[in-house]
Design a protein around this motif. Structure first.
Motif, PDB file in Angstrom:
ATOM      1  N   LEU A  22      33.830  14.698  19.071  1.00 10.67           N
ATOM      2  CA  LEU A  22      35.037  14.329  18.234  1.00 10.67           C
ATOM      3  C   LEU A  22      35.384  15.102  17.106  1.00 10.67           C
ATOM      4  O   LEU A  22      34.802  15.896  16.720  1.00 10.67           O
ATOM      5  CB  LEU A  22      34.752  12.859  17.294  1.00 10.67           C
ATOM      6  CG  LEU A  22      35.921  12.020  16.820  1.00 10.67           C
ATOM      7  CD1 LEU A  22      36.878  11.411  17.742  1.00 10.67           C
ATOM      8  CD2 LEU A  22      35.196  10.861  16.042  1.00 10.67           C
ATOM      9  N   SER A  23      36.968  15.315  17.069  1.00  9.59           N
ATOM     10  CA  SER A  23      37.546  16.279  16.192  1.00  9.59           C
ATOM     11  C   SER A  23      36.816  16.008  14.732  1.00  9.59           C
ATOM     12  O   SER A  23      36.722  14.965  14.279  1.00  9.59           O
ATOM     13  CB  SER A  23      39.047  16.092  16.226  1.00  9.59           C
ATOM     14  OG  SER A  23      39.458  14.832  15.628  1.00  9.59           O
ATOM     15  N   ALA A  24      36.923  17.165  14.089  1.00  4.23           N
ATOM     16  CA  ALA A  24      36.544  17.161  12.719  1.00  4.23           C
ATOM     17  C   ALA A  24      37.388  16.465  11.805  1.00  4.23           C
ATOM     18  O   ALA A  24      36.741  15.434  10.947  1.00  4.23           O
ATOM     19  CB  ALA A  24      36.401  18.570  12.046  1.00  4.23           C
ATOM     20  N   SER A  25      38.613  16.093  11.902  1.00  2.36           N
ATOM     21  CA  SER A  25      39.518  15.197  11.166  1.00  2.36           C
ATOM     22  C   SER A  25      39.030  13.835  11.443  1.00  2.36           C
ATOM     23  O   SER A  25      39.057  13.096  10.238  1.00  2.36           O
ATOM     24  CB  SER A  25      40.905  15.647  11.148  1.00  2.36           C
ATOM     25  OG  SER A  25      41.297  15.319  12.745  1.00  2.36           O
ATOM     26  N   TRP A  26      38.978  13.393  12.600  1.00  7.91           N
ATOM     27  CA  TRP A  26      38.471  11.997  12.858  1.00  7.91           C
ATOM     28  C   TRP A  26      37.062  11.823  12.210  1.00  7.91           C
ATOM     29  O   TRP A  26      36.597  10.590  11.671  1.00  7.91           O
ATOM     30  CB  TRP A  26      38.634  11.697  14.294  1.00  7.91           C
ATOM     31  CG  TRP A  26      40.037  11.102  14.546  1.00  7.91           C
ATOM     32  CD1 TRP A  26      41.154  11.890  14.379  1.00  7.91           C
ATOM     33  CD2 TRP A  26      40.240   9.920  15.293  1.00  7.91           C
ATOM     34  NE1 TRP A  26      42.101  11.079  14.883  1.00  7.91           N
ATOM     35  CE2 TRP A  26      41.731   9.823  15.476  1.00  7.91           C
ATOM     36  CE3 TRP A  26      39.675   8.850  15.553  1.00  7.91           C
ATOM     37  CZ2 TRP A  26      42.393   8.717  15.868  1.00  7.91           C
ATOM     38  CZ3 TRP A  26      40.136   7.863  16.297  1.00  7.91           C
ATOM     39  CH2 TRP A  26      41.651   7.705  16.489  1.00  7.91           C
ATOM     40  N   GLN A  27      36.243  12.656  12.361  1.00  2.86           N
ATOM     41  CA  GLN A  27      34.719  12.680  11.982  1.00  2.86           C
ATOM     42  C   GLN A  27      34.865  12.274  10.429  1.00  2.86           C
ATOM     43  O   GLN A  27      34.169  11.538   9.692  1.00  2.86           O
ATOM     44  CB  GLN A  27      33.838  13.883  12.198  1.00  2.86           C
ATOM     45  CG  GLN A  27      33.646  14.257  13.760  1.00  2.86           C
ATOM     46  CD  GLN A  27      32.307  13.595  13.958  1.00  2.86           C
ATOM     47  OE1 GLN A  27      31.566  13.300  13.212  1.00  2.86           O
ATOM     48  NE2 GLN A  27      31.931  13.775  15.253  1.00  2.86           N
TER      49      GLN A  27
END
Length: 222
Positions: free
Chosen positions: A197-202
């Protein structure tokens, strides 16, 4: 699964409500194959590099199955690329595609990184301020690919699922947790376990989880 249209475009300046706005949302179909590099297709670019583009959002994907619905809602016919997507696809709905899934597109290999989060520029393009919210409510958001292997991709290139992520958490599930079930700590934890999962969503989900847990603790102690 198939590519219906390959769409690219460079940022353009438009006037909306008397103000100048630079946007890369205006994509148009192309007939020739394009090279997919780490951050985008040749001939494509984004205006707001803070919220769009980059390695984890290199390719924006949108299912063609949603087009009839939006044509009815907006009261107009829509050309492919109408939602700013690079790939208009068939047979790859949000309920079916999972975070971390790996696909081959022509010569390139890509991986699903996160759902697409519609922004205000989509609303301005169609002069419909509710449109981003409607995409979130319906779950018809589309999603992003990161590029694992660069290569040539054409509008008629084949699409092949190379690897289904073992967690099998769909884009639709991620949308539900992000936009609707915001207090679902179990669901948040499941998503955070998907390292692809992308870093921004994480980061967003980790912060939300901490907030929910803090609120719960305070209520119990109070």
């Amino acid at each position: 699964m198939e590519i219906v249209s390959l769409n690219v475009g460079k940022p353009v300046t438009i006037t909306y409500a008397g103000r100048k706005l630079v946007s890369g949302i205006y994509k148009r179909p192309v007939e020739a194959a394009l090279y997919l590099a780490e951050c985008n297709f040749t001939g494509d670019a984004q205006a707001d590099l803070v919220h769009h583009g980059g390695r984890e959002k290199a390719v924006c994907v949108y299912p063609v199955e949603h087009y009839p619905y939006w044509e009815k809602v907006l009261g107009q016919s829509l050309h492919k690329g109408a939602f700013g997507e690079n790939l208009t696809v068939r047979g790859m709905l949000e309920e079916e595609v999972c975070i971390g899934d790996i696909y081959q597109l022509g010569e390139a290999v890509v991986q699903v990184s996160q759902p697409r989060q519609p922004c205000h520029k989509l609303a301005k393009r169609y002069d419909c301020k509710e449109l981003p919210r409607w995409l979130e409510e319906t779950g018809y958001t589309g999603y992003y690919f990161r590029v694992l292997r660069e290569g040539w991709v054409g509008p008629n290139s084949s699409v092949k699922l190379l690897e289904r992520h073992p967690h099998k958490l769909s884009v639709a599930f991620a949308n539900r947790i992000m936009h609707h079930a915001k207090q679902d700590t179990a669901g948040i934890k499941r998503l955070l376990d998907v390292k692809e999962l992308s870093a921004s969503w994480q980061a967003t989900l980790a912060k939300r989880l901490q907030g929910v847990q803090t609120d719960t603790k305070e209520r119990l102690e109070g």
